[in-house]
Write an enzyme that holds these catalytic residues in place. Structure first.
Site, PDB file in Angstrom:
ATOM      1  N   ASP A  20       0.834  -1.138  -0.118  1.00 26.75           N
ATOM      2  CA  ASP A  20      -0.038  -0.011  -0.078  1.00 26.75           C
ATOM      3  C   ASP A  20       0.916   1.126  -0.070  1.00 26.75           C
ATOM      4  OD1 ASP A  20      -2.481   1.658   0.381  1.00 26.75           O
ATOM      5  OD2 ASP A  20      -1.877   1.704   2.562  1.00 26.75           O
ATOM      6  N   LEU A  21       0.494   2.369  -0.269  1.00 21.80           N
ATOM      7  CA  LEU A  21       1.213   3.566  -0.286  1.00 21.80           C
ATOM      8  C   LEU A  21       1.136   4.575   0.865  1.00 21.80           C
ATOM      9  CD1 LEU A  21       3.001   5.568  -2.235  1.00 21.80           C
ATOM     10  CD2 LEU A  21       1.050   6.295  -3.045  1.00 21.80           C
ATOM     11  N   ASP A  22      -0.061   5.174   1.038  1.00 21.81           N
ATOM     12  CA  ASP A  22      -0.382   6.030   2.157  1.00 21.81           C
ATOM     13  C   ASP A  22      -0.177   5.103   3.398  1.00 21.81           C
ATOM     14  OD1 ASP A  22      -0.808   7.639   0.119  1.00 21.81           O
ATOM     15  OD2 ASP A  22      -3.177   7.946   0.389  1.00 21.81           O
ATOM     16  N   THR A  28       0.994  10.543   3.426  1.00 24.17           N
ATOM     17  CA  THR A  28       0.184  11.393   2.708  1.00 24.17           C
ATOM     18  C   THR A  28      -1.355  11.696   3.528  1.00 24.17           C
ATOM     19  OG1 THR A  28      -0.751  10.025   1.066  1.00 24.17           O
ATOM     20  CG2 THR A  28       1.234  11.144   0.542  1.00 24.17           C
ATOM     21  N   LYS A  56      -9.118   5.508   5.507  1.00 23.86           N
ATOM     22  CA  LYS A  56      -7.783   4.782   5.150  1.00 23.86           C
ATOM     23  C   LYS A  56      -8.334   3.789   4.060  1.00 23.86           C
ATOM     24  CE  LYS A  56      -4.536   5.692   8.773  1.00 23.86           C
ATOM     25  NZ  LYS A  56      -3.733   5.109   9.727  1.00 23.86           N
ATOM     26  N   GLY A  57      -7.633   3.395   2.906  1.00 22.97           N
ATOM     27  CA  GLY A  57      -7.803   2.412   2.163  1.00 22.97           C
ATOM     28  C   GLY A  57      -8.952   2.407   1.354  1.00 22.97           C
ATOM     29  N   ARG A  60     -11.853   7.499  -3.483  1.00 21.78           N
ATOM     30  CA  ARG A  60     -12.157   9.089  -3.105  1.00 21.78           C
ATOM     31  C   ARG A  60     -13.888   8.978  -3.172  1.00 21.78           C
ATOM     32  NH1 ARG A  60     -10.241  12.237  -8.055  1.00 21.78           N
ATOM     33  NH2 ARG A  60      -8.221  11.052  -7.232  1.00 21.78           N
ATOM     34  N   SER A 125      -2.523   0.244  -4.349  1.00 24.03           N
ATOM     35  CA  SER A 125      -3.045   1.455  -3.682  1.00 24.03           C
ATOM     36  C   SER A 125      -4.335   1.940  -4.312  1.00 24.03           C
ATOM     37  CB  SER A 125      -2.027   2.855  -3.507  1.00 24.03           C
ATOM     38  OG  SER A 125      -2.527   3.780  -3.364  1.00 24.03           O
ATOM     39  N   ALA A 126      -5.422   2.700  -3.381  1.00 27.51           N
ATOM     40  CA  ALA A 126      -6.437   2.985  -3.778  1.00 27.51           C
ATOM     41  C   ALA A 126      -6.406   4.484  -4.537  1.00 27.51           C
ATOM     42  CB  ALA A 126      -7.465   3.129  -2.844  1.00 27.51           C
ATOM     43  N   ASN A 129      -3.561   9.135  -7.287  1.00 27.68           N
ATOM     44  CA  ASN A 129      -2.335  10.041  -7.688  1.00 27.68           C
ATOM     45  C   ASN A 129      -0.921   9.366  -7.349  1.00 27.68           C
ATOM     46  OD1 ASN A 129      -3.862  12.501  -8.195  1.00 27.68           O
ATOM     47  ND2 ASN A 129      -4.859  12.020  -6.242  1.00 27.68           N
ATOM     48  N   LYS A 156     -10.811  -1.440  -1.409  1.00 26.60           N
ATOM     49  CA  LYS A 156     -10.632  -2.360  -0.289  1.00 26.60           C
ATOM     50  C   LYS A 156     -11.869  -2.311   0.693  1.00 26.60           C
ATOM     51  CE  LYS A 156      -5.824  -1.189  -0.778  1.00 26.60           C
ATOM     52  NZ  LYS A 156      -4.405  -0.400  -0.382  1.00 26.60           N
ATOM     53  N   GLU A 180       0.246  -3.457   4.511  1.00 29.85           N
ATOM     54  CA  GLU A 180      -0.815  -2.526   4.813  1.00 29.85           C
ATOM     55  C   GLU A 180      -1.048  -1.932   6.232  1.00 29.85           C
ATOM     56  OE1 GLU A 180      -3.448  -0.973   3.813  1.00 29.85           O
ATOM     57  OE2 GLU A 180      -3.829  -1.701   1.775  1.00 29.85           O
ATOM     58  N   ASP A 181      -1.384  -0.569   6.306  1.00 29.25           N
ATOM     59  CA  ASP A 181      -1.615  -0.053   7.463  1.00 29.25           C
ATOM     60  C   ASP A 181      -3.275   0.165   8.053  1.00 29.25           C
ATOM     61  OD1 ASP A 181      -2.368   2.188   5.470  1.00 29.25           O
ATOM     62  OD2 ASP A 181      -2.097   3.592   6.960  1.00 29.25           O
TER      63      ASP A 181
END
Length: 226
Positions: A20-22, A28, A56-57, A60, A125-126, A129, A156, A180-181
């Site tokens: 995952d990214l964020d 972010t 989270k996850g 948008r 990642s969701a 960007n 997710k 994942e966080d």
């Protein structure tokens, strides 16, 4: 219908790492929070950091739906699209000023280590960007495949984003470990038949196979324990 995979060989060796990214590689969340808060305030209500944790996850569009519900605000689908675009424009403006200094501790060392040891690496990642963030933080070169909100439609805990990553890497789901966080992300990994390492609180990420506070607490050797 949500995707679910039943693993056929839980003892399969790990060949790929899906991140995952964020909150895992970069943080972010603060930029999402500032942009959503600005949007909520413009609609006449407030948005808290605690509420932001519940986003989270997820996508948008789903995030916007939840925020509007919290504010008891109803909008048409066309209006929702305009609001989501406005929030995203504010968010992109902020992340366009990110630097490699904002990469979370241990990220570069861990990515370097797993690549050196022959693991395939993908992003799951969701975020729509992710390309901008990876470019600004100088992380893009670590990834063999990038799967984000531009390639998948299901949020997710649906495992679509991770299953697509496994497909692009050419490995079976049970040969993947997800980092994942978010609870929804751990659930997505499990539904996809993958191992999951939680980044955060073990009392929250209870379904993860292993939980650490950050990638700085891991080495590629830890993957063999899975």
């Amino acid at each position: 219908m949500q995707n679910t995979v039943n693993p056929t060989n839980t003892a399969a060796s790990i060949k790929a790492c899906l991140f995952d990214l964020d909150g895992v590689l970069v943080d972010t969340a603060v930029y999402h929070y500032k942009a959503w808060k600005r949007l909520a305030n413009s609609l006449g209500f407030d948005f808290t950091e605690e509420q932001n944790e519940h986003l989270k996850g997820i996508s948008r569009a789903e995030s916007l739906n939840r925020i509007l519900a919290w504010g008891n605000v109803e909008k048409s689908e066309a209006e929702k699209l305009e609001l989501a675009t406005l929030k995203n424009n504010w968010y992109v403006d902020m992340i366009s000023h990110m630097t490699p200094a904002e990469v979370l501790a241990g990220t570069v060392d861990f990515l370097t280590s797993v690549r050196k040891d022959g693991y395939l690496v993908a992003l799951g990642s969701a975020s729509k960007n992710s390309g901008i963030i990876l470019e600004k933080t100088n992380l893009a070169h670590f990834f063999d495949a990038i799967v984000d909100g531009n390639l998948v439609s299901a949020s997710k805990p649906d495992p679509e984003v991770f299953l697509k990553g496994a497909e692009l890497l050419g490995v079976a789901p049970n040969q993947c470990v997800v980092f994942e966080d978010a609870v929804a992300g751990i659930e997505a990994a499990k539904r996809g038949g993958m191992k999951a390492i939680g980044i955060g609180n073990k009392n929250v990420l209870t379904r993860a196979d292993m939980v650490v506070s950050g990638l700085d607490k891991l080495t590629s050797q830890d993957l063999k324990r899975l």
